[in-house]
Scaffold this motif. Structure first.
Motif, PDB file in Angstrom:
ATOM      1  N   VAL A 101       0.832  -1.196   0.000  1.00 11.36           N
ATOM      2  CA  VAL A 101       0.000   0.000   0.000  1.00 11.36           C
ATOM      3  C   VAL A 101       0.875   1.257   0.000  1.00 11.36           C
ATOM      4  O   VAL A 101       1.855   1.358   0.745  1.00 11.36           O
ATOM      5  N   ASP A 102       0.523   2.245  -0.828  1.00 10.39           N
ATOM      6  CA  ASP A 102       1.232   3.537  -0.904  1.00 10.39           C
ATOM      7  C   ASP A 102       2.729   3.381  -1.132  1.00 10.39           C
ATOM      8  O   ASP A 102       3.541   4.164  -0.626  1.00 10.39           O
ATOM      9  N   GLY A 103       3.107   2.365  -1.896  1.00 17.43           N
ATOM     10  CA  GLY A 103       4.516   2.189  -2.237  1.00 17.43           C
ATOM     11  C   GLY A 103       5.354   1.512  -1.175  1.00 17.43           C
ATOM     12  O   GLY A 103       6.588   1.455  -1.307  1.00 17.43           O
ATOM     13  N   ALA A 104       4.740   1.000  -0.117  1.00 16.37           N
ATOM     14  CA  ALA A 104       5.492   0.305   0.926  1.00 16.37           C
ATOM     15  C   ALA A 104       6.137  -0.943   0.344  1.00 16.37           C
ATOM     16  O   ALA A 104       5.501  -1.667  -0.429  1.00 16.37           O
ATOM     17  N   PRO A 105       7.418  -1.213   0.666  1.00 18.75           N
ATOM     18  CA  PRO A 105       8.046  -2.434   0.139  1.00 18.75           C
ATOM     19  C   PRO A 105       7.322  -3.669   0.653  1.00 18.75           C
ATOM     20  O   PRO A 105       7.110  -3.820   1.856  1.00 18.75           O
ATOM     21  N   ARG A 106       6.931  -4.534  -0.252  1.00 17.75           N
ATOM     22  CA  ARG A 106       6.166  -5.713   0.132  1.00 17.75           C
ATOM     23  C   ARG A 106       7.045  -6.721   0.850  1.00 17.75           C
ATOM     24  O   ARG A 106       8.225  -6.892   0.518  1.00 17.75           O
ATOM     25  N   ILE A 107       6.481  -7.366   1.845  1.00 21.82           N
ATOM     26  CA  ILE A 107       7.184  -8.450   2.528  1.00 21.82           C
ATOM     27  C   ILE A 107       7.434  -9.554   1.516  1.00 21.82           C
ATOM     28  O   ILE A 107       6.502 -10.044   0.876  1.00 21.82           O
ATOM     29  N   GLY A 108       8.690  -9.919   1.332  1.00 23.09           N
ATOM     30  CA  GLY A 108       9.042 -10.924   0.338  1.00 23.09           C
ATOM     31  C   GLY A 108       9.687 -10.353  -0.900  1.00 23.09           C
ATOM     32  O   GLY A 108      10.263 -11.100  -1.693  1.00 23.09           O
TER      33      GLY A 108
END
Length: 350
Positions: free
Chosen positions: A144-151
């Protein structure tokens, strides 16, 4: 000679000294909720407004009182005010339980106060997985909102370029669409650090599946290798002078790490890479410290910061290593849940 009576008295006093903190801890652990305290004690007056007490649910009556703040209202309740006796007439109610009860009544009367914490109780630090599951995953699970995705290994590696401490500061202060402390104000910096490392490790884990061992980085080819308790420890040492020449005329992530490259010919950068000797997987959830010592001058100890250079995750910091005498570099590795730290010694001659 100490009399038997005096001896017995000393034993009793010692037992009291030991039992008191335990009793205090048990009392803290068994603190009632705000609702429980209100139902058992405060409601006798505040449910109906008896004796001029502000009635629970009366927003107008509580608005002026809430404006005084929790500290002031708690002090009034502890000491007693007007027709309300000290501690609401029940000395068994602790100061912290009074805070909880006041907060509960304020919130039932139009307020939006945060639940207070027991400042006298020892802090309980939450683990990275718990923090991520409770809060961080709300954005990092889907990006969400450019947050780095887990993984997403590449996304996390790029954010690690200035080291873990810079990433923690960014999370504490807020960054882009992320509010300070990820929108969870009570998170400590240590808890945020654990959460970041947990999410980083999930990203690294996504590249390990089905692979018997990690690819060998430059640190593995350097020769400074020790295996202790199932952990491969690789040490690399390079002079600050060489790093200054390599980064001359430009400012980048590597030149900014650990406060910048120090001046002088006697400074060196120590880099430690850790791997699980069974799987070959990099270890990025450790706390690492190094001591550099020589027989004449003694030693200096520093924590090594988690850092990312290219695709490599390791730990590093600068040390002053003076003179031409042989030095001993002692690396200590601490991992959460491990029964003890592990230590490896390396010989180094400037």
């Amino acid at each position: 000679m100490v009399s038997p009576a005096a001896l017995r008295q000393g034993v009793v006093l010692a037992m009291v000294a030991l039992v008191a903190p335990i009793a205090q801890h048990e009392a803290q652990a068994s603190a009632r909720s705000g609702k429980e305290v209100v139902d058992e004690v405060c409601a006798a007056c505040h449910a109906s407004g008896a004796n001029g007490a502000p009635k629970i649910g009366d927003e107008k009556a509580w608005k002026d009182r809430a404006a005084q703040g929790l500290t002031s209202l708690t002090r009034h309740a502890i000491q007693g005010i007007r027709k309300m006796p000290a501690h609401g007439g029940n000395p068994g109610v602790s100061d912290f339980e009074i805070e909880l009860a006041i907060t509960y009544m304020v919130n039932r009367s139009g307020g939006h106060w945060a639940t207070p914490i027991d400042k006298s109780a020892p802090p309980v630090e939450r683990g990275g997985e718990e923090v991520v599951r409770t809060q961080c995953a709300k954005c990092h699970a889907t990006g969400v909102d450019g947050a780095p995705r887990i993984g997403d290994r590449a996304a996390w590696i790029s954010r690690m370029e200035y080291g873990i401490d810079a990433l923690v500061r960014s999370a504490v202060n807020g960054h882009g669409g992320m509010p300070p402390r990820g929108g969870m104000a009570q998170l400590s910096a240590a808890e945020i650090r654990s959460a970041i490392i947990y999410m980083l490790n999930q990203g690294l884990a996504s590249t390990r599946a089905g692979r018997p061992a990690a690819a060998a980085p430059a640190a593995r080819q350097a020769g400074n290798r020790k295996v202790v308790a199932g952990t491969e420890i690789y040490l690399g040492v390079i002079s600050a002078q060489a790093l200054r020449q390599e980064h001359r005329g430009r400012v980048d992530a590597e030149s900014a790490m650990h406060g910048g490259i120090p001046r002088g010919e006697e400074y060196y950068h120590l880099n430690v890479s850790l791997y699980d000797s069974a799987s070959g997987a990099p270890i990025t959830d450790a706390t690492v410290a190094a001591t550099v010592s020589d027989p004449m001058m003694g030693g200096q100890t520093k924590s090594l910061e988690l850092m990312a250079i290219g695709d490599s995750i390791s730990y590093g910091n600068y040390f002053r290593i003076a003179g031409a005498n042989p030095h001993t570099i002692t690396v200590r590795v601490y991992r959460a849940g491990a029964p003890a730290s592990i230590t490896a010694e390396f010989d180094f001659k400037p």
